[in-house]
Write a protein that holds these residues in place. Structure first.
Motif, PDB file in Angstrom:
ATOM      1  N   ILE A   1      20.583  25.265  25.688  1.00 34.20           N
ATOM      2  CA  ILE A   1      19.390  26.094  25.472  1.00 34.20           C
ATOM      3  C   ILE A   1      18.535  25.529  24.343  1.00 34.20           C
TER       4      ILE A   1
ATOM      5  N   ALA B   1      17.080  22.008  25.471  1.00 33.95           N
ATOM      6  CA  ALA B   1      16.096  22.054  26.564  1.00 33.95           C
ATOM      7  C   ALA B   1      14.842  22.835  26.189  1.00 33.95           C
ATOM      8  N   SER B   2      14.952  23.756  25.211  1.00 32.03           N
ATOM      9  CA  SER B   2      13.800  24.636  24.954  1.00 32.03           C
ATOM     10  C   SER B   2      13.354  24.696  23.496  1.00 32.03           C
TER      11      SER B   2
ATOM     12  N   ALA C   1       1.500  40.370  29.618  1.00 35.15           N
ATOM     13  CA  ALA C   1       2.068  39.942  30.903  1.00 35.15           C
ATOM     14  C   ALA C   1       2.420  41.121  31.814  1.00 35.15           C
TER      15      ALA C   1
ATOM     16  N   ALA D   1      -0.644  37.157  32.454  1.00 28.57           N
ATOM     17  CA  ALA D   1       0.618  36.480  32.119  1.00 28.57           C
ATOM     18  C   ALA D   1       0.487  35.702  30.808  1.00 28.57           C
TER      19      ALA D   1
ATOM     20  N   ILE E   1      13.568  40.453  32.314  1.00 28.63           N
ATOM     21  CA  ILE E   1      14.410  39.249  32.264  1.00 28.63           C
ATOM     22  C   ILE E   1      15.662  39.465  33.091  1.00 28.63           C
TER      23      ILE E   1
ATOM     24  N   ILE F   1       5.808  30.048  38.753  1.00 32.35           N
ATOM     25  CA  ILE F   1       6.260  31.086  37.821  1.00 32.35           C
ATOM     26  C   ILE F   1       5.816  32.390  38.460  1.00 32.35           C
TER      27      ILE F   1
ATOM     28  N   GLN G   1      11.263  31.104  37.940  1.00 31.82           N
ATOM     29  CA  GLN G   1      10.366  29.948  37.902  1.00 31.82           C
ATOM     30  C   GLN G   1      11.052  28.680  38.381  1.00 31.82           C
TER      31      GLN G   1
ATOM     32  N   GLY H   1      11.184  25.664  36.659  1.00 29.58           N
ATOM     33  CA  GLY H   1      10.851  25.213  35.310  1.00 29.58           C
ATOM     34  C   GLY H   1      10.402  23.765  35.203  1.00 29.58           C
TER      35      GLY H   1
ATOM     36  N   VAL I   1       6.910  23.340  36.588  1.00 29.28           N
ATOM     37  CA  VAL I   1       5.944  23.920  35.647  1.00 29.28           C
ATOM     38  C   VAL I   1       5.668  22.913  34.537  1.00 29.28           C
ATOM     39  N   PHE I   2       6.735  22.401  33.987  1.00 31.33           N
ATOM     40  CA  PHE I   2       6.640  21.435  32.899  1.00 31.33           C
ATOM     41  C   PHE I   2       5.733  20.264  33.303  1.00 31.33           C
TER      42      PHE I   2
ATOM     43  N   HIS J   1       0.562  27.524  22.833  1.00 36.82           N
ATOM     44  CA  HIS J   1       1.480  28.380  23.575  1.00 36.82           C
ATOM     45  C   HIS J   1       2.914  27.959  23.266  1.00 36.82           C
TER      46      HIS J   1
ATOM     47  N   MET K   1       7.421  20.704  25.700  1.00 38.35           N
ATOM     48  CA  MET K   1       6.067  20.766  26.279  1.00 38.35           C
ATOM     49  C   MET K   1       5.019  20.528  25.193  1.00 38.35           C
TER      50      MET K   1
ATOM     51  N   ASN L   1      10.067  32.318  23.899  1.00 37.43           N
ATOM     52  CA  ASN L   1       8.799  32.432  24.603  1.00 37.43           C
ATOM     53  C   ASN L   1       8.436  33.919  24.624  1.00 37.43           C
TER      54      ASN L   1
ATOM     55  N   ALA M   1       5.711  35.236  26.157  1.00 37.46           N
ATOM     56  CA  ALA M   1       4.616  35.317  27.123  1.00 37.46           C
ATOM     57  C   ALA M   1       3.308  34.940  26.425  1.00 37.46           C
TER      58      ALA M   1
END
Ligand code: CO8
Length: 372
Positions: free
Chosen positions: A57, A60-61, A125, A154, A189, A236, A260, A262, A265-266, A297, A303, A330, A332
């Protein structure tokens, strides 16, 4: 007519969930599921739930923890969703309550009272009901005259809300507008989905926009212009909505919650966002090198790194492009506003900043700001 942002407020819930707590709960749920369905998993009728990892986690984020409005229930493997009792119709709603908390902070920073505000936009959102608008409830609670309305975009709800405020002031329909983003996303979620259980946190942010002449705050940002772009994508998506009752489907099925693709999107959003920002700056004969601060964002740290690299040809420093998703995850549409709220007071007169959201819709919204 110059329009400015003169106040910003960030409110966060008292409860947090660390990656470790979240993963412990998810993994206990997944193991219990796999044990209970051992036979069907063996025959291939069902697939085993994979395990999550705190290390994945963060890598990756960039997320280390998230705030949550009501922690009770979210980590309970027999529940896997927050437990938020329904409030009586005569009581302030949950979303209005957190909106008011952020609004009061923004108004205090802007040096404004309820009497100074002409309109309230609640933009986020999800709204917890269709009507009456949360904005009208907030308006009543704060004692603001004029009018209020809700809008949903969103990830870009906050920036698009600020765009509408800018236009309302430019057209002379309002002198001062309060834009609030109560991102109470935890009920949407899917805490049983390994790929998305870690992404989001709850928060509320607010901004005050007004005519430059009436602005008396210590930190005031001229809005040079606004720019928006949308491009339809289902990568998404949440299918939650009022149609489920007539559709005869489970209103809480997995597709009714946030989901999503993901990776897609990326790949698709990063170039769109970088190009959008470059074009927006060019309208003012500016290039990315002229910008002192990037309030971007906050969906994923990788990203933001990639977008800054595309813009600057190098990595941005933590000071240039502050990251808040390690603490907030995140949130939103609120992410770029949190970044702005926590990192703007050190800018000098004449410094430029870009506030930009990108995500679901797809939607991209930006404001080029200049410190007064
Ligand atoms: N633990 C361990 N392993 C995992 C986990 C996990 N939790 N999740 C995935 N993996 C595994 C995958 O299974 C995969 O394994 P394999 O390679 O064997 O198939 C591997 O890790 C890599 O998986 P991904 O390809 O999914 O991983 P990425 O490195 O691409 O990272 C991200 C996943 C973090 C989701 C990344 O793709 C991302 O952030 N993309 C952009 C997402 C984005 O911007 N989304 C916007 C969100 S929408 C929004 O901001 C507002 C919407 C409205 C609010 C909704 C509120 C509820």
């Amino acid at each position: 007519e110059q329009i400015v942002v003169s106040g910003v407020g960030v409110w966060n819930p008292e409860f947090t969930i660390t990656n470790e707590e979240l993963v412990d709960s998810y993994n206990a749920w997944a193991n219990a599921y796999n044990d209970a369905h051992e036979a069907q998993i063996e025959t291939g009728e069902l697939t085993a739930k994979p395990l999550s990892s705190a290390e994945f986690i963060e890598k990756a984020s960039g997320i280390k923890q998230r705030y949550i409005y009501q922690k009770d229930g979210a980590l309970d493997i027999d529940r896997m969703r927050p437990n938020i009792p329904e409030r009586d119709e005569s009581t302030l709603s949950d979303q209005a309550q957190i909106a008011v908390a952020a609004a009061r902070k923004a108004l205090a920073e802007a040096n404004k009272s309820a009497d100074d505000v002409d309109a309230v936009i609640v933009s986020c959102a999800y709204t917890q009901r269709a009507y009456p608008a949360i904005a009208i409830e907030v308006q009543q609670e704060l004692g603001i005259k004029g009018f209020g309305f809700d809008m949903l975009v969103a990830c870009s709800a906050a920036t698009f809300g600020m765009h509408r405020a800018y236009e309302m002031i430019a057209s002379g329909n309002a002198g001062c507008v309060l834009v609030i983003n109560p991102e109470l996303v935890s009920p949407q979620i899917n805490y049983t989905d390994r790929d998305s259980h870690f992404i989001f946190g709850d928060v509320a942010t607010a901004t005050v926009l007004e005519n430059a002449e009436s602005a008396s705050a210590e930190h005031v940002y001229e809005v040079l212009s606004t720019k928006a772009l949308t491009k339809y994508s289902s990568n998404i998506r949440s299918n939650f909505g009022y149609m489920s009752r007539a559709n005869d489907v489970d209103p809480y099925g997995p597709d009714k919650l946030f989901h999503q693709a993901g990776r897609k999107v990326f790949k698709e959003v990063c170039p769109l966002a970088a190009e959008h920002i470059e074009q927006h700056l060019a309208k003012h004969q500016l290039t990315p090198e002229n910008v002192q601060r990037w309030w971007l964002h906050q969906a994923n740290i990788n990203m933001n790194t990639l977008i800054c690299k595309r813009l600057l040809g190098r990595e941005a420093t933590a000071e240039e492009a502050p990251i808040v998703l390690d603490e907030y995850a995140n949130t939103a549409s609120a992410g770029s506003v949190i970044a702005f709220g926590l990192n703007h007071k050190d800018l000098k007169t004449g410094d430029y900043g870009v506030l930009c959201s990108f995500g679901a819709g797809y939607s991209i919204g930006s404001l080029v700001l200049k410190k007064r």
